[in-house]
Design a protein around this motif. Structure first.
Motif, PDB file in Angstrom:
ATOM      1  N   PHE A 154       0.847  -1.182   0.000  1.00  0.00           N
ATOM      2  CA  PHE A 154       0.000   0.000   0.000  1.00  0.00           C
ATOM      3  C   PHE A 154       0.886   1.236   0.000  1.00  0.00           C
ATOM      4  CE2 PHE A 154      -3.567  -2.598   1.180  1.00  0.00           C
ATOM      5  CZ  PHE A 154      -4.696  -1.841   0.861  1.00  0.00           C
ATOM      6  N   PRO A 155       0.517   2.284  -0.736  1.00  0.00           N
ATOM      7  CA  PRO A 155       1.272   3.542  -0.621  1.00  0.00           C
ATOM      8  C   PRO A 155       1.157   4.076   0.799  1.00  0.00           C
ATOM      9  CG  PRO A 155      -0.159   3.565  -2.549  1.00  0.00           C
ATOM     10  CD  PRO A 155      -0.557   2.370  -1.724  1.00  0.00           C
ATOM     11  N   GLY A 156       2.201   4.764   1.240  1.00  0.00           N
ATOM     12  CA  GLY A 156       2.214   5.245   2.620  1.00  0.00           C
ATOM     13  C   GLY A 156       1.575   6.599   2.812  1.00  0.00           C
ATOM     14  N   SER A 157       1.034   7.199   1.774  1.00  0.00           N
ATOM     15  CA  SER A 157       0.496   8.545   1.885  1.00  0.00           C
ATOM     16  C   SER A 157      -0.884   8.549   2.524  1.00  0.00           C
ATOM     17  CB  SER A 157       0.404   9.184   0.491  1.00  0.00           C
ATOM     18  OG  SER A 157      -0.534   8.488  -0.301  1.00  0.00           O
ATOM     19  N   TYR A 158      -1.326   9.753   2.873  1.00  0.00           N
ATOM     20  CA  TYR A 158      -2.637   9.943   3.489  1.00  0.00           C
ATOM     21  C   TYR A 158      -3.739   9.469   2.544  1.00  0.00           C
ATOM     22  CZ  TYR A 158      -6.646  12.359   5.556  1.00  0.00           C
ATOM     23  OH  TYR A 158      -7.858  12.656   6.099  1.00  0.00           O
ATOM     24  N   PHE A 159      -3.543   9.720   1.236  1.00  0.00           N
ATOM     25  CA  PHE A 159      -4.579   9.379   0.262  1.00  0.00           C
ATOM     26  C   PHE A 159      -4.513   7.932  -0.211  1.00  0.00           C
ATOM     27  CE2 PHE A 159      -4.027  13.982  -0.127  1.00  0.00           C
ATOM     28  CZ  PHE A 159      -5.331  14.404   0.046  1.00  0.00           C
ATOM     29  N   LYS A 160      -3.447   7.215   0.182  1.00  0.00           N
ATOM     30  CA  LYS A 160      -3.296   5.805  -0.185  1.00  0.00           C
ATOM     31  C   LYS A 160      -3.298   5.591  -1.696  1.00  0.00           C
ATOM     32  CE  LYS A 160      -2.794   4.326   3.938  1.00  0.00           C
ATOM     33  NZ  LYS A 160      -1.446   3.947   4.353  1.00  0.00           N
ATOM     34  N   ARG A 161      -2.715   6.537  -2.406  1.00  0.00           N
ATOM     35  CA  ARG A 161      -2.486   6.346  -3.826  1.00  0.00           C
ATOM     36  C   ARG A 161      -1.231   7.123  -4.210  1.00  0.00           C
ATOM     37  NH1 ARG A 161      -7.128   8.094  -7.543  1.00  0.00           N
ATOM     38  NH2 ARG A 161      -5.549   7.573  -9.099  1.00  0.00           N
ATOM     39  N   GLU A 162      -0.655   6.736  -5.336  1.00  0.00           N
ATOM     40  CA  GLU A 162       0.591   7.368  -5.745  1.00  0.00           C
ATOM     41  C   GLU A 162       0.352   8.823  -6.114  1.00  0.00           C
ATOM     42  OE1 GLU A 162       0.910   3.051  -6.087  1.00  0.00           O
ATOM     43  OE2 GLU A 162      -0.551   4.495  -6.870  1.00  0.00           O
ATOM     44  N   GLY A 163       1.351   9.665  -5.828  1.00  0.00           N
ATOM     45  CA  GLY A 163       1.255  11.087  -6.141  1.00  0.00           C
ATOM     46  C   GLY A 163       2.274  11.485  -7.183  1.00  0.00           C
ATOM     47  N   ARG A 164       2.975  12.568  -6.927  1.00  0.00           N
ATOM     48  CA  ARG A 164       3.950  13.062  -7.889  1.00  0.00           C
ATOM     49  C   ARG A 164       5.103  12.056  -8.023  1.00  0.00           C
ATOM     50  NH1 ARG A 164       7.093  17.966  -4.690  1.00  0.00           N
ATOM     51  NH2 ARG A 164       8.011  16.681  -3.041  1.00  0.00           N
ATOM     52  N   PRO A 165       5.804  12.078  -9.149  1.00  0.00           N
ATOM     53  CA  PRO A 165       6.873  11.092  -9.354  1.00  0.00           C
ATOM     54  C   PRO A 165       8.005  11.268  -8.349  1.00  0.00           C
ATOM     55  CG  PRO A 165       6.911  12.755 -11.087  1.00  0.00           C
ATOM     56  CD  PRO A 165       5.646  12.965 -10.318  1.00  0.00           C
ATOM     57  N   SER A 166       8.552  10.151  -7.929  1.00  0.00           N
ATOM     58  CA  SER A 166       9.687  10.170  -7.012  1.00  0.00           C
ATOM     59  C   SER A 166      10.959  10.512  -7.767  1.00  0.00           C
ATOM     60  CB  SER A 166       9.840   8.807  -6.344  1.00  0.00           C
ATOM     61  OG  SER A 166      10.208   7.827  -7.313  1.00  0.00           O
ATOM     62  N   GLU A 167      12.035  10.739  -7.028  1.00  0.00           N
ATOM     63  CA  GLU A 167      13.322  11.017  -7.664  1.00  0.00           C
ATOM     64  C   GLU A 167      13.756   9.837  -8.532  1.00  0.00           C
ATOM     65  OE1 GLU A 167      17.730  11.431  -5.930  1.00  0.00           O
ATOM     66  OE2 GLU A 167      16.437  13.134  -5.424  1.00  0.00           O
ATOM     67  N   LYS A 168      13.538   8.614  -8.036  1.00  0.00           N
ATOM     68  CA  LYS A 168      13.900   7.425  -8.827  1.00  0.00           C
ATOM     69  C   LYS A 168      13.115   7.404 -10.140  1.00  0.00           C
ATOM     70  CE  LYS A 168      14.687   3.053 -10.075  1.00  0.00           C
ATOM     71  NZ  LYS A 168      13.990   1.964  -9.395  1.00  0.00           N
ATOM     72  N   GLU A 169      11.833   7.731 -10.092  1.00  0.00           N
ATOM     73  CA  GLU A 169      11.014   7.724 -11.301  1.00  0.00           C
ATOM     74  C   GLU A 169      11.477   8.795 -12.283  1.00  0.00           C
ATOM     75  OE1 GLU A 169       6.703   6.118  -9.720  1.00  0.00           O
ATOM     76  OE2 GLU A 169       7.408   8.075  -9.036  1.00  0.00           O
ATOM     77  N   ILE A 170      11.813   9.973 -11.782  1.00  0.00           N
ATOM     78  CA  ILE A 170      12.281  11.052 -12.654  1.00  0.00           C
ATOM     79  C   ILE A 170      13.599  10.678 -13.321  1.00  0.00           C
ATOM     80  CG2 ILE A 170      13.207  13.409 -12.635  1.00  0.00           C
ATOM     81  CD1 ILE A 170      11.059  14.057 -10.521  1.00  0.00           C
ATOM     82  N   LEU A 171      14.515  10.101 -12.542  1.00  0.00           N
ATOM     83  CA  LEU A 171      15.797   9.705 -13.114  1.00  0.00           C
ATOM     84  C   LEU A 171      15.625   8.606 -14.163  1.00  0.00           C
ATOM     85  CD1 LEU A 171      18.012   9.733  -9.895  1.00  0.00           C
ATOM     86  CD2 LEU A 171      17.951  11.433 -11.719  1.00  0.00           C
TER      87      LEU A 171
END
Length: 854
Positions: A71-88
């Motif tokens: 499960f995503p760890g955010s309050y909304f329980k869904r993916e948000g903006r891209p992470s640094e790994k995703e951007i790279l």
């Protein structure tokens, strides 16, 4: 209809499939390696947006928690903006595929990747590059592929293609290699001072490993590839370009040779504006658009710059092809930063600030696809508009900033000895001026800032960019070329390559290759690597003239660190119930304290006094009581039978009432009070870790009390001096009132008893006696097992269940069976009613009596 192709890479099968998912995309494939699966889809727009004057390629890559069963760890329980790994990973995918699109194509193209399954061992970033190539190959989008991509690690001197995360832990190389059937297209990664010769060997290994992937894509395209669409290509009309050159005349080259970046740009803009107005006047605004004018002058300037380099071996700023620009640097110019530096190379200027933090400052992140989840070294790169003399929207870091920072970060990190310097370190690079390769300037400035902060780098690191100006034949193969050391912005824009290498005097630590060509021969890349090595040594020499070695002392504003090692079994005691002990220590010392599972304790403080307080407390909390040692303690609890004294931080011991003084003590409060600080001597530690202390023995040893003949300092007896050290008359002892009423039948015989716990007749350990209760206390009862011989039955030895009050079980005068369970080195006897009852029940062959619930 689904089609598959496979390739064997690094001993694993890579499977590419199309026609099963995303069938409405122009091209879509899934790629699987192990249990890691991704899908990549490519779509090109049929229309060009109004006013579009550049090629709008968007590459997107997203990792999903569901792919790892999380499960995503955010309050909304869904993916948000891209992470640094995703951007790279987006950048890794974008850079090699971009040069292979048809020039003049302005239709928007999107290449999107989603991770569908992550096994935590096989990183999908490499799959993303291969999938983008395969999706474009099977699509109807014009693209000159395929490409193959592999990651290469080196463990124990042996190269590994597409190593797992577990294998990468022991690797001294992380090379991402993208190649065509014949040439290098892109490289990126980091290494631990790998020699140039070994690096070239890794490149050759990677190129061979790519070939099965390229073959598989060609096979898949042959089975399922679509016919390529015809897109309108936007180029400058030949007549307009020819007339622009004529109108510019001989003025363009002198304008390009104008000293200074801004002055050069201004001189060229004047010609462009003047000629552009004449072209519009003659051909009309519909034919000569802003795009046509800008592209025409791009070609004119590019041709002039390249002719200057190829024919005269001269560059815009007058340097030769292998010359560096002027170098300068400065350190320690910011008063509050832990470390600071300015590095200048020509008109490129970077300011770096180093900040030292605790292990709690480390960056933690989700790693759905495996790999590291915490970073202790961070380098953040910022590129404000003013660095190029422009205005614009001010936002957070974009993909370029994140990519440049990551390159500098991985180039410096291998030289930070975290095993001996366990800080979290952050370097921020603020670009003050930009005219070529600010990421490499960030590495140089970052090295100096770290050294200024006192970080004991293994070796300093420098970086440089090597450019290329080439001539290609009809097959797009390089026929002639010039390598350019330390490229400026215009050479980057009009050249064919930006090849960045960072490292120490011993080898390479970071690298990145960007091409505008469709491929680069391995031999030219080898020459660039050697040029970068020579230039790197010159830059390092300049840097070391500014600061020869890391400072011996940290900034007064940086936290000091103390590393202590305690028994892991003592961690709970150090932390205390609900964190009570550690919270109190943090409050008292002002330090930050971090505890690892292996017993390592990291103490951070900018105060020497606070560090001293924390050190003494931690050593005390983790120390073992030493028999015979004297401690200064604090009275924390008073009882009828004595006092508990905190003799080590968080560690209490019992001073029995008989060990408070050589005088008869009727009440504990008559001698000490809560909070008193007293010296105590450790008499012993029982098998359960309970500590017995003596104030009396400590006073004798410290010379505060005169011992009577035969007094060992741990038994009763002896005299206490008050002021003049007057000895108390032994006859004052009288009856042993501290034992309580022993019953009227005993009368005054107690006055004839020995004044200590040693019985007249020692018992046999393990033997059962019929004894009489002569005294009851909160902690147990004393029993007389032979005439004039007593021993203690502790409250825990009265019954097999928890006893709240001694009187609930026995009373004075009761006769009970007791078993001798031990005699200490001083002859004091311990009995157990519980053990005696268990022995008698076994002997009688009956079941134990029911145990009442406490």
């Amino acid at each position: 209809m689904s089609h598959k192709a496979t390739a064997l890479v690094g001993g694993q099968t890579l499977t590419i499939e199309t026609g099963k998912l995303a069938k409405q995309a122009d091209g879509a494939v899934t790629i699987q390696l192990g249990e890691t699966v991704i899908i990549t889809a490519a779509v090109a727009s049929n229309k060009i947006k109004d006013g579009q004057d550049w090629f709008p390629l968007t590459v997107d890559y997203r990792e999903k928690a569901a792919a790892a069963g999380r499960f995503p760890g955010s309050y909304f329980k869904r993916e948000g903006r891209p992470s640094e790994k995703e951007i790279l990973t987006c950048r890794l995918t974008d850079r090699p595929i971009r040069p292979l699109f048809t020039k003049g194509m302005l239709n928007e193209v999107q290449v999107q990747t989603i991770v569908l399954s992550a096994d935590g061992e096989n990183d999908p970033d490499i799959l993303s590059i291969n999938a983008a190539s395969a999706a474009l190959m099977v699509s109807d989008i014009p693209w000159d592929g395929p490409l193959g991509a592999v990651r290469v690690g080196r463990v124990g001197g042996a190269f590994i293609a597409n190593p797992t995360h577990a294998q990468m832990v022991d690797s001294d190389l992380d090379l991402v290699y993208v190649g065509s059937a014949t040439d290098v297209v892109m490289i990126e990664g980091a290494a631990n001072e790998i020699p140039e010769a070994d690096f070239l060997a890794a490149l050759r290994f990677a190129h061979e490993a790519c070939q099965p992937i390229i073959v598989a894509q060609k096979e898949l395209a042959a089975k399922a590839g679509k016919k390529k669409r015809d897109f309108k290509l936007f180029v400058v009309p030949d007549d307009v370009l020819a007339e622009a050159k004529q109108l510019s005349g001989d003025r363009m080259l002198p304008a390009l040779l104008t000293p200074g970046k801004l002055a050069r740009e201004t001189a060229c803009k004047v010609i462009e504006k003047e000629v552009g107005a004449k072209l519009v006047e003659k051909h009309g605004a519909e034919k000569v658009t802003g795009f046509v004018i800008s592209q025409a002058f791009y070609y004119i300037q590019k041709e002039a710059v390249r002719d200057l380099i190829m024919e005269k071996g001269k560059r815009l700023d007058g340097r030769g092809c292998d010359q560096l620009r002027a170098l300068s640097s400065e350190v320690g110019f910011l008063p509050r930063a832990h470390g600071s530096a300015i590095f200048c190379r020509g008109e490129t200027q970077a300011v770096a600030l180093a900040t030292l933090g605790t292990t709690d400052d480390a960056q933690e992140f989700d790693a759905w696809t495996g790999g590291v989840t915490k970073k202790h070294f961070l380098l953040h790169y910022n590129f404000p508009n003013f660095s190029v003399g422009e205005t614009g929207r001010i936002t957070g870091p974009g993909r370029r900033e994140i990519g440049h920072g990551a390159l500098a970060e991985r180039s410096l990190e291998p030289m930070v000895p975290f095993e001996n310097f366990p800080y979290t370190i952050r370097v921020t690079s603020e670009i003050m001026e930009s005219n070529g390769s600010t990421s490499m300037a960030s590495i140089c400035a970052g090295t100096l800032a770290l050294m200024d902060a006192g970080v004991p780098l293994v070796r300093p690191v420098a970086g440089i960019s090597i450019g290329l100006c080439s001539i290609t034949d009809d097959m797009d193969k390089v026929s002639d070329y010039r390598l350019l050391t330390d490229i400026i912005g215009w050479e980057d824009a009009f050249g064919d390559m930006d090849c960045k290498f960072a490292g120490t005097e011993k080898g390479i630590t970071g690298f990145q290759l960007d091409l505008k060509l469709r491929g680069l021969p391995m031999g030219i890349l080898g020459e660039a690597i050697e040029e970068a090595r020579k230039s790197r040594l010159v830059i390092l020499d300049s840097m070391l003239k500014t600061l020869a070695e890391p400072r011996k002392e940290l900034s007064k504003y940086a936290p000091r660190i103390l590393i202590l090692k305690i028994n892991p079994e003592k961690i709970g005691e150090l932390i205390g119930p609900g964190g009570k002990n550690i919270k109190r220590l943090v409050e008292e010392s002002g330090c930050e304290i971090n505890i690892e599972d292996d017993g390592s304790v990291f103490v951070y403080s900018i105060s020497e006094e606070g560090m001293k307080i924390a050190k003494e407390a931690i050593e005390g909390m983790s120390a073992e009581a030493e028999i015979g040692k004297i401690y200064k303690g604090r009275v924390v609890t008073l009882k009828e039978f004595g006092a508990f004294v905190e003799f080590l931080p968080g560690r209490d011991g019992l001073v029995h009432i008989s060990e408070l003084s050589s005088k008869r003590v009727a009440r504990t409060e008559d001698v000490i009070k809560m909070g008193d600080e007293i010296y105590v001597k450790c008499l012993g530690v029982d098998e359960k870790g309970r500590v017995k202390l003596s104030r009396k023995a400590a006073m004798i040893e410290r010379g505060e009390m005169v011992a009577e003949p035969g007094d060992t300092g741990g038994d009763s007896g002896g005299g206490e001096s008050s002021g003049g050290g007057e000895r108390r008359d032994r006859g004052e002892r009288g009856e042993r009132g501290d034992r309580g009423d022993r019953g009227s039948d005993r009368g005054g015989d107690r006055g004839k008893r020995r004044g200590n716990d040693i019985p007249a007749t020692p018992p046999e350990v393990g033997k059962t006696y019929r004894a009489k209760v002569v005294s009851t206390k909160e902690f147990g009862c004393f029993v007389e097992y032979l005439p004039n011989s007593e021993g203690l039955v502790h409250v825990s030895e009265l019954a097999s269940f928890r006893v709240k009050q001694v009187e609930d079980i026995v009373k004075i005068g009761d006769e009970i069976w007791v078993k001798c369970i031990g005699v200490d080195e001083k002859g004091r006897v311990r009995f157990s009613r519980k053990a005696a009852m268990e022995d008698r029940e076994k002997a009688e062959g009956g079941a134990p009596a029911p145990v009442p619930q406490a």
